[in-house]
Design a protein around this motif. Structure first.
Motif, PDB file in Angstrom:
ATOM      1  N   GLY A  23     -14.023 -25.826  11.206  1.00  0.00           N
ATOM      2  CA  GLY A  23     -12.913 -24.964  10.791  1.00  0.00           C
ATOM      3  C   GLY A  23     -11.565 -25.668  10.920  1.00  0.00           C
ATOM      4  O   GLY A  23     -10.699 -25.531  10.044  1.00  0.00           O
ATOM      5  N   MET A  24     -11.387 -26.424  12.012  1.00  0.00           N
ATOM      6  CA  MET A  24     -10.141 -27.175  12.197  1.00  0.00           C
ATOM      7  C   MET A  24      -9.978 -28.240  11.114  1.00  0.00           C
ATOM      8  O   MET A  24      -8.885 -28.438  10.579  1.00  0.00           O
ATOM      9  CB  MET A  24     -10.112 -27.804  13.593  1.00  0.00           C
ATOM     10  N   VAL A  25     -11.071 -28.927  10.784  1.00  0.00           N
ATOM     11  CA  VAL A  25     -11.010 -29.944   9.730  1.00  0.00           C
ATOM     12  C   VAL A  25     -10.685 -29.297   8.382  1.00  0.00           C
ATOM     13  O   VAL A  25      -9.857 -29.806   7.612  1.00  0.00           O
ATOM     14  CB  VAL A  25     -12.335 -30.722   9.657  1.00  0.00           C
ATOM     15  N   ALA A  26     -11.306 -28.159   8.097  1.00  0.00           N
ATOM     16  CA  ALA A  26     -11.050 -27.473   6.829  1.00  0.00           C
ATOM     17  C   ALA A  26      -9.603 -26.988   6.748  1.00  0.00           C
ATOM     18  O   ALA A  26      -8.944 -27.130   5.703  1.00  0.00           O
ATOM     19  CB  ALA A  26     -12.017 -26.299   6.669  1.00  0.00           C
ATOM     20  N   CYS A  27      -9.089 -26.421   7.843  1.00  0.00           N
ATOM     21  CA  CYS A  27      -7.690 -25.954   7.853  1.00  0.00           C
ATOM     22  C   CYS A  27      -6.719 -27.107   7.681  1.00  0.00           C
ATOM     23  O   CYS A  27      -5.712 -26.982   6.972  1.00  0.00           O
ATOM     24  CB  CYS A  27      -7.404 -25.209   9.156  1.00  0.00           C
ATOM     25  N   SER A  28      -7.003 -28.231   8.323  1.00  0.00           N
ATOM     26  CA  SER A  28      -6.113 -29.389   8.187  1.00  0.00           C
ATOM     27  C   SER A  28      -6.116 -29.925   6.759  1.00  0.00           C
ATOM     28  O   SER A  28      -5.071 -30.321   6.236  1.00  0.00           O
ATOM     29  CB  SER A  28      -6.532 -30.498   9.167  1.00  0.00           C
ATOM     30  N   MET A  29      -7.273 -29.905   6.098  1.00  0.00           N
ATOM     31  CA  MET A  29      -7.329 -30.346   4.709  1.00  0.00           C
ATOM     32  C   MET A  29      -6.534 -29.418   3.790  1.00  0.00           C
ATOM     33  O   MET A  29      -5.861 -29.871   2.857  1.00  0.00           O
ATOM     34  CB  MET A  29      -8.791 -30.434   4.242  1.00  0.00           C
ATOM     35  N   MET A  30      -6.584 -28.112   4.076  1.00  0.00           N
ATOM     36  CA  MET A  30      -5.795 -27.157   3.295  1.00  0.00           C
ATOM     37  C   MET A  30      -4.306 -27.393   3.515  1.00  0.00           C
ATOM     38  O   MET A  30      -3.503 -27.305   2.576  1.00  0.00           O
ATOM     39  CB  MET A  30      -6.177 -25.726   3.684  1.00  0.00           C
ATOM     40  N   MET A  31      -3.920 -27.706   4.752  1.00  0.00           N
ATOM     41  CA  MET A  31      -2.508 -27.989   5.046  1.00  0.00           C
ATOM     42  C   MET A  31      -2.061 -29.268   4.348  1.00  0.00           C
ATOM     43  O   MET A  31      -0.950 -29.343   3.820  1.00  0.00           O
ATOM     44  CB  MET A  31      -2.303 -28.091   6.556  1.00  0.00           C
ATOM     45  N   TYR A  32      -2.916 -30.282   4.337  1.00  0.00           N
ATOM     46  CA  TYR A  32      -2.603 -31.519   3.602  1.00  0.00           C
ATOM     47  C   TYR A  32      -2.376 -31.226   2.119  1.00  0.00           C
ATOM     48  O   TYR A  32      -1.439 -31.743   1.504  1.00  0.00           O
ATOM     49  CB  TYR A  32      -3.746 -32.531   3.760  1.00  0.00           C
TER      50      TYR A  32
END
Length: 200
Positions: A23-32
């Motif tokens: 979930g953290m990786v997915a959220c960071s990709m969305m923020m990128y």
């Protein structure tokens, strides 16, 4: 019996930790992605990239002009504001050029150095512009940004997205991505050790 319960609890904990990491990786990709389509284009489009010293030559308040945000809106939303024009001497080239607050100011109204935000109280807007004009008259020398390529002959006081601001914007998703990857790696290591221990 107790051993089976411990194993089941351990698997549940690993699953939750793995979901948290993913979930953290997915959220960071969305923020990128969000930063890439909003902030980065404004940063790359800006041609005012070189910092220099500007000296105020003239700071005057002209006739009132229509607020750009009021175009096409209702009559009660339209208001006028004093047009502040600041002319400076560009130290890098010695030219007399007009100063704008940011890149957005030039796009909103190229005739004025400062474009206020939409406020209901017009007197507050006038007082703010008069204060800005007096500050320019008081502090004659300050840093500003100009276009080294020469496509824009004017200068700006500050950039909307400076390099430090862009790095700060990428800091939080990077930390989140690193933390998520670290959690996933730790879970995989824990699973590997558990399987190795059971095999032995």
């Amino acid at each position: 019996m107790l051993g089976k319960k411990l194993v089941t609890a351990q698997k549940r904990g690993e699953t939750r930790a793995l979901c948290l990491g993913l979930g953290m990786v997915a959220c960071s990709m969305m923020m990128y992605f969000f930063i890439g389509i909003t902030i980065v284009p404004f940063y790359t489009k800006s041609v005012w990239t070189t910092e220099t010293v500007c000296k105020v030559l003239k700071a005057s308040i002209k006739d009132k002009v229509l607020c750009p945000e009021g175009k096409g809106s209702e009559d009660e939303d339209i208001f006028l504001y004093p047009c502040l024009q600041v002319w400076v001497n560009l130290t890098a080239s010695g030219q007399e050029v007009m100063l704008y607050q940011t890149e957005d100011t030039l796009e909103r109204n190229p005739k004025c150095s400062y474009v206020p935000d939409k406020l209901e109280n017009s007197k507050e807007v006038e007082a703010r512009i008069e204060t800005i004009a007096s500050n320019f008259k008081k502090y004659h020398t300050f840093s500003c940004y100009y276009d080294p390529g020469g496509t824009q002959t004017n200068v700006i006081l500050s950039r909307l997205y400076p390099p430090k601001g862009l790095l700060f914007a990428f800091l939080w998703p990077t930390l989140m991505f690193t933390g998520g990857c670290l959690i996933i790696v730790l879970v995989k290591i824990s699973q590997y050790v558990s399987v190795l221990s059971a095999w032995q």
